[in-house]
Design an enzyme around this catalytic site. Structure first.
Site, PDB file in Angstrom:
ATOM      1  N   TYR A  65     -10.142 -14.454   3.049  1.00 48.10           N
ATOM      2  CA  TYR A  65      -8.704 -14.527   3.308  1.00 48.10           C
ATOM      3  C   TYR A  65      -8.457 -15.657   4.295  1.00 48.10           C
ATOM      4  O   TYR A  65      -9.153 -15.772   5.303  1.00 48.10           O
ATOM      5  CB  TYR A  65      -8.252 -13.187   3.899  1.00 48.10           C
ATOM      6  CG  TYR A  65      -6.801 -12.851   3.695  1.00 48.10           C
ATOM      7  CD1 TYR A  65      -6.295 -12.595   2.431  1.00 48.10           C
ATOM      8  CD2 TYR A  65      -5.941 -12.748   4.778  1.00 48.10           C
ATOM      9  CE1 TYR A  65      -4.972 -12.247   2.248  1.00 48.10           C
ATOM     10  CE2 TYR A  65      -4.611 -12.396   4.609  1.00 48.10           C
ATOM     11  CZ  TYR A  65      -4.127 -12.149   3.342  1.00 48.10           C
ATOM     12  OH  TYR A  65      -2.817 -11.805   3.166  1.00 48.10           O
ATOM     13  N   GLY A  72      -3.807  -6.993   7.020  1.00 51.08           N
ATOM     14  CA  GLY A  72      -3.629  -5.604   7.433  1.00 51.08           C
ATOM     15  C   GLY A  72      -4.930  -4.829   7.330  1.00 51.08           C
ATOM     16  O   GLY A  72      -5.669  -4.954   6.357  1.00 51.08           O
ATOM     17  N   ASP A  74      -5.327  -1.771   6.813  1.00 50.59           N
ATOM     18  CA  ASP A  74      -5.281  -0.847   5.682  1.00 50.59           C
ATOM     19  C   ASP A  74      -5.775  -1.540   4.420  1.00 50.59           C
ATOM     20  O   ASP A  74      -6.536  -0.968   3.632  1.00 50.59           O
ATOM     21  CB  ASP A  74      -3.869  -0.297   5.488  1.00 50.59           C
ATOM     22  CG  ASP A  74      -2.806  -1.378   5.336  1.00 50.59           C
ATOM     23  OD1 ASP A  74      -3.005  -2.525   5.799  1.00 50.59           O
ATOM     24  OD2 ASP A  74      -1.742  -1.077   4.761  1.00 50.59           O
ATOM     25  N   ARG A  75      -5.388  -2.785   4.243  1.00 52.45           N
ATOM     26  CA  ARG A  75      -5.831  -3.550   3.075  1.00 52.45           C
ATOM     27  C   ARG A  75      -7.331  -3.804   3.146  1.00 52.45           C
ATOM     28  O   ARG A  75      -8.043  -3.682   2.153  1.00 52.45           O
ATOM     29  CB  ARG A  75      -5.065  -4.867   3.002  1.00 52.45           C
ATOM     30  CG  ARG A  75      -3.564  -4.689   2.789  1.00 52.45           C
ATOM     31  CD  ARG A  75      -2.822  -6.006   2.793  1.00 52.45           C
ATOM     32  NE  ARG A  75      -3.304  -6.865   1.724  1.00 52.45           N
ATOM     33  CZ  ARG A  75      -3.146  -8.186   1.715  1.00 52.45           C
ATOM     34  NH1 ARG A  75      -2.547  -8.798   2.720  1.00 52.45           N
ATOM     35  NH2 ARG A  75      -3.609  -8.899   0.702  1.00 52.45           N
ATOM     36  N   ASP A  95      -2.676  -0.178  -3.829  1.00 49.30           N
ATOM     37  CA  ASP A  95      -2.240   0.823  -2.859  1.00 49.30           C
ATOM     38  C   ASP A  95      -0.725   0.942  -2.963  1.00 49.30           C
ATOM     39  O   ASP A  95       0.009   0.037  -2.563  1.00 49.30           O
ATOM     40  CB  ASP A  95      -2.656   0.397  -1.451  1.00 49.30           C
ATOM     41  CG  ASP A  95      -2.375   1.465  -0.405  1.00 49.30           C
ATOM     42  OD1 ASP A  95      -1.554   2.368  -0.655  1.00 49.30           O
ATOM     43  OD2 ASP A  95      -2.967   1.384   0.680  1.00 49.30           O
ATOM     44  N   THR A  98       4.600   2.332   1.018  1.00 52.44           N
ATOM     45  CA  THR A  98       5.830   1.670   1.441  1.00 52.44           C
ATOM     46  C   THR A  98       5.882   0.259   0.870  1.00 52.44           C
ATOM     47  O   THR A  98       6.910  -0.220   0.420  1.00 52.44           O
ATOM     48  CB  THR A  98       5.902   1.618   2.981  1.00 52.44           C
ATOM     49  OG1 THR A  98       5.776   2.950   3.477  1.00 52.44           O
ATOM     50  CG2 THR A  98       7.202   1.011   3.445  1.00 52.44           C
ATOM     51  N   THR A 150      24.258   4.778 -13.816  1.00 53.43           N
ATOM     52  CA  THR A 150      23.833   3.918 -12.706  1.00 53.43           C
ATOM     53  C   THR A 150      22.567   4.463 -12.064  1.00 53.43           C
ATOM     54  O   THR A 150      21.626   3.717 -11.786  1.00 53.43           O
ATOM     55  CB  THR A 150      24.958   3.786 -11.662  1.00 53.43           C
ATOM     56  OG1 THR A 150      26.095   3.197 -12.309  1.00 53.43           O
ATOM     57  CG2 THR A 150      24.541   2.911 -10.502  1.00 53.43           C
TER      58      THR A 150
END
Length: 197
Positions: A65, A72, A74-75, A95, A98, A150
């Site tokens: 990277y 992150g 988490d990643r 993942d 959010t 909608t």
């Protein structure tokens, strides 16, 4: 034994409850919201071996990277975990939380990077917040291909859009990595699992 839980709030009370049910010996804490010394201290006192995942931890994968300081945890944890479970294989970790993140790990154990897009709840909230008339809706069990109101149009647009996004990444990556294994995790993983090809 494996188990997975989703919490709106995670604190020492939740940890005590988990330690009451399970006999943990080792643990790693990975967080994107910053270090919580109370949690760290509790885990250090309860576990034989405890690691707080930060930039000082030596990893069993190579990270290519370009900006590792912005990656992150988490990643990173997802990439390490997938590589641990399926070493020597080309892997994609999706993942669905959010945010929806996509992490690509080559069979050599090299984390190449990934992508980030808004998660399902984030998309629902954005449509409501950034428009004047669209209501805030949530996912439903049955989602039509084409909405007839909608509410169902928003649900179909968001949910089907995410499914096509996920399927698209899998399909395109399988061109270069024909034996690609896919891991699906996160708070909405169970919702999308049966909807993917």
């Amino acid at each position: 034994m494996e188990a997975s839980f989703v919490y709106k709030k995670f604190d020492v009370d939740e940890l005590e409850s988990l330690f009451g049910k399970y006999d943990f010996k080792h643990g790693i804490l990975s967080t994107v919201i910053g270090k919580n010394e109370e949690l760290n201290d509790y885990l250090r006192g309860k576990l034989q071996r405890f690691i707080f995942l930060d930039e000082t931890v030596k990893l069993p994968i190579a990270v290519q990277y370009e900006t590792p300081e912005t990656l992150g945890k988490d990643r990173l944890a997802a990439a390490v975990g997938a590589n641990y479970l399926e070493p020597g294989k080309d892997l994609l970790v999706i993942d669905a939380g959010t945010a929806i993140t996509y992490e690509l790990i080559e069979a050599s154990g090299t984390f190449l990077g990934g992508n980030i897009s808004p998660g399902m709840t984030t998309r629902f909230k954005a449509l409501n917040f950034y428009t004047k008339k669209l209501p805030l809706v949530t996912e439903q069990e049955e989602i039509p291909l084409i909405g007839t109101s909608t509410e169902s149009a928003i649900q179909a647009g968001v949910v089907n859009g995410i499914v096509y996004e996920m399927d698209g990444y899998i399909e395109m990556l399988r061109i270069k990595y024909p034996n690609l294994l896919v891991f699906l995790t996160g708070g909405h993983s169970f919702y999308f699992e049966r909807r993917l090809k």
